[in-house]
Design an enzyme around this catalytic site. Structure first.
Site, PDB file in Angstrom:
ATOM      1  N   CYS B  35       8.001  26.093   9.063  1.00  0.00           N
ATOM      2  CA  CYS B  35       6.587  26.453   9.062  1.00  0.00           C
ATOM      3  C   CYS B  35       5.978  26.427   7.668  1.00  0.00           C
ATOM      4  O   CYS B  35       4.770  26.447   7.518  1.00  0.00           O
ATOM      5  CB  CYS B  35       6.384  27.862   9.607  1.00  0.00           C
ATOM      6  SG  CYS B  35       6.506  27.933  11.369  1.00  0.00           S
ATOM      7  N   CYS B 105      -1.282  34.394   5.111  1.00  0.00           N
ATOM      8  CA  CYS B 105      -0.262  34.995   4.241  1.00  0.00           C
ATOM      9  C   CYS B 105      -0.265  36.515   4.380  1.00  0.00           C
ATOM     10  O   CYS B 105       0.796  37.148   4.372  1.00  0.00           O
ATOM     11  CB  CYS B 105      -0.506  34.626   2.777  1.00  0.00           C
ATOM     12  SG  CYS B 105      -0.349  32.871   2.457  1.00  0.00           S
TER      13      CYS B 105
END
Ligand code: FES
Lengths: 393, 283
Positions: B35, B105
């Site tokens: 990923c 994130c």
């Protein structure tokens, strides 16, 4: 802090000689070459001289050179111009690793109903020739667009062979020669492509000027409609200073090509071998035997490209990455993926691309600092330490 | 380059609490190499059940590293119950903001913390999504995760969902499903509109749906556009995603976006299916 610019496949600095050659055309010789007065008309002969130099640079006839605003425009012109001429029964054949300036128009043509075939590449980025032969089979006109050298990996396609196959099948063939021009000889007599795209800013001319080579006898629908400039093939007042600059840039490139190529190969190999030796779990992406002299694309496994670039940038080193994060997309570079680079390495790819202005001292500096960056990020990374992580991949 | 805040760059350059803990009380790992980012978080509690030590390891871009580092600073000294309340927004705020496309994130940080807390409480490794329906197979994002980022961050578009949890950012096949989730969350908030006579009550077959969309465009939409010298062409229907092109005066008009969403999409949702998303050619 000094800047160490190893990102010359993205853009290059304007050569000082090129800048000097351009300067008179901003404030003194600013006339329009089409004007019916001496003030403007005198400019036309400078455009003509530049056109001749550029034609000589690729061994073409001056009438086969069309000035555009950039490589992207030349690519669009080739694809849309041929497709419009040949109509929707034409198929478009390209590769999976083309620059977006080619893939973009190809996919648009596909949306418009054209059949579009993207030829895959192997693990080192070389075109699947069998798939290409297969794609060329069948009736109806075909438009082939294949890059001469890849911008991300520097891998050079066997253009001679590709042109031969395309010609045998009766297809028209365009090649994006943006990365090869100025680095290796381009000769349209030896390599009989129908169309070529070249960009000024990749060979030390400014951004905003490109060349479209159109072989005499190759037909095209005009893409940029307007005035009669460029023999009616591309409307728009000539970008005189940039055309003059590009004329100078190709002259410089031609004068020193062999020597520069040796210099670049030496520096690139030193950099590449040095990094392979000092950074564990590093690999080179692409066909090392058929590559531009200035480019290396390396992957540092278990770490991510954007993080590497930011650390490099803190030290003044400029390069680029195929990592997803840097591009603001979520998928890593289509070129790296098309090559089937192992997933431990796709996100940690870094491209170094050198130019005539780079020095050995700069390579040494990068060799000195890169291992520390890689080490720092590896320390941070949960991967590559031999532990098995409790994670669903 | 991204416009990262000073604080993001500081945490990226000098990450705090990097490493591992011997015998941690809780460990959580999310993400993967494939990923493009992954984070392992470990913590240790003191006698008062407060987090005394926390360590992380991150594979990812500058903002992934910064978000993980920031999270470790945020949780030290907190009890599990306090730490549990930290949202992805809190992490982003702590860092002085993150670029839109990097919000995922901060979500990864929150997820790792949750996984570590789950591990502490149950002793199990949290394999996410096990019982949860995966909507985006490219990035392994489940319906619950999407619902959560949409609700917590008041997201309204598929693009935003992609920024926050990556779902939809790969092949794009799941975008219709994401749109449906967004719509269902929005509709749960707004009372349903009164039923219109033409509104189909049952689920339509694909063919019926295409017919109906064409009919609504001809009857409700095109005449309006023609009044302004414009026109519309229906290019494609894939699931609930309707691709159109503007013609005539509408092509290149600044308010085309407005027309597309507030008029065309609204009409199709009203008469055909509330999950419909209208996109312009080339989007
Ligand atoms: S399934 Fe979600 S982007 Fe591919």
């Amino acid at each position: 802090m000094n800047t160490i610019y190893f990102d010359n496949n993205a853009t290059t600095c304007v050569a000082p000689e090129v800048r000097d050659a351009m300067m008179p055309f901003f404030n003194d010789l600013y006339g329009n070459p089409s004007s019916m007065h001496v003030f403007g008309g005198q400019v036309a002969k400078h455009v003509k001289a530049a056109r001749e130099r550029i034609a000589a640079f690729i061994n073409a006839d001056p009438s086969e050179i069309v000035f555009t605003s950039c490589g992207t425009e030349s690519d669009n012109m080739a694809l849309h111009g041929s497709a419009e001429l040949l109509g929707p029964q034409a198929k478009i054949i390209t590769s999976r690793v083309e620059h977006p300036a080619v893939l973009g128009p190809c996919r648009r043509l596909k949306d418009m109903g054209f059949r579009e075939i993207e030829i895959p590449v192997d693990g080192v980025g070389q075109l699947d020739l069998d798939a290409f032969r297969e794609a060329l089979k069948g009736h109806g006109p075909a438009i082939v667009s294949l890059m001469w050298a890849n911008n991300e990996t520097g891998v050079i396609f066997p253009m001679e062979k590709l042109v031969e196959l395309a010609k045998e099948a009766g297809a028209v063939i365009h090649s994006d020669a943006v990365q090869v021009a100025g680095k290796l000889p381009v000769d349209v007599k030896k390599m009989p492509v129908d169309m070529l795209s070249i960009s000024g800013h990749k060979l030390h001319a400014p951004k905003g000027i490109g060349i479209f080579y159109l072989r005499r006898g190759t037909r095209l629908k005009t893409f940029m409609l307007g005035g009669h400039q460029e023999n009616g093939r591309r409307g728009g007042t000539e970008n005189v200073p940039y055309i003059v600059g590009l004329g100078k840039a190709v002259e410089l490139a031609a004068a020193n090509m062999a020597e520069e190529s040796r210099h670049l190969t030496r520096l690139r190999d030193k950099l590449e071998n040095g990094l392979l030796a000092t950074c564990p779990d590093a690999r080179v992406n692409g066909d090392r035997a058929h590559r531009l002299p200035n480019t290396t694309n390396m992957s540092f496994e278990y770490i991510e490209g954007e993080a590497i670039l930011y650390h490099m940038s803190d030290l003044g080193i400029c390069a680029s990455t195929g990592s997803a994060c840097a591009a603001g997309s979520l998928e890593p570079s289509h070129v790296i993926r098309a090559m089937g680079v192992p997933f431990t390495a796709v996100h940690g790819s870094v491209r170094f691309s050198l130019s005539r202005y780079n020095t050995e001292a700069e390579v040494d500096y990068v060799l000195d600092h890169m291992p520390k960056i890689v080490h720092k990020l590896r320390d941070l990374s949960p991967f590559g330490k031999g532990d098995v992580l409790p994670v669903n991949l | 380059m991204w416009n990262y805040s000073e604080k993001v760059m500081d945490h990226f350059r000098n990450p705090r609490n990097v490493g591992k803990i011997e015998k941690p009380d809780g460990t959580g790992t999310v993400g993967s190499l494939a990923c493009g980012d992954a984070l392992t978080l470990m913590f240790k509690l003191d006698a008062d059940k407060r987090i005394v030590d926390v360590k992380f390891q991150t594979f990812g871009c500058a903002s992934a590293i910064a978000s993980s580092s920031a999270l470790t600073e945020m949780v030290v000294g907190k009890t599990i119950e306090e730490a549990e309340k930290i949202t992805n927004k809190d992490i982003a705020t702590f860092l002085g903001g993150l670029p839109d496309q990097k919000m995922h994130c901060s979500v990864m940080g929150r997820e790792a913390l949750e996984a570590a807390i789950h591990n502490y409480r149950t002793g199990e490794t949290m394999i996410k999504n096990l019982e949860d329906h995966i909507v985006c197979t490219c990035f392994g994002v489940s319906e619950n995760e999407i619902r959560r980022v949409v609700t917590e961050n008041s997201l309204t578009t598929v693009d935003e969902v992609t920024n926050f949890c990556k779902a939809g950012g790969g092949c794009g096949m799941c975008q219709d499903d994401i749109q449906k989730i967004i719509v269902s969350i929005r509709d749960a908030k707004i009372p349903p509109a009164p039923a219109v006579a033409d509104k189909p009550q049952k689920k339509l077959s694909n063919l019926q749906k295409i017919k109906l969309i064409e009919e609504i465009i001809d009857r409700e939409i095109r005449p309006q556009l023609k009044k302004d010298g414009g026109d519309i062409e229906l290019l494609d229907i894939v699931g609930d995603r309707v691709t159109i092109a503007f013609r005539g005066m509408c092509a290149g008009c600044h308010s085309a976006d407005f027309t597309r969403q507030d008029f065309i999409e609204a009409k199709l949702r009203e008469f055909v299916d509330p999950a419909i998303a209208v996109v312009e050619e080339g989007e």
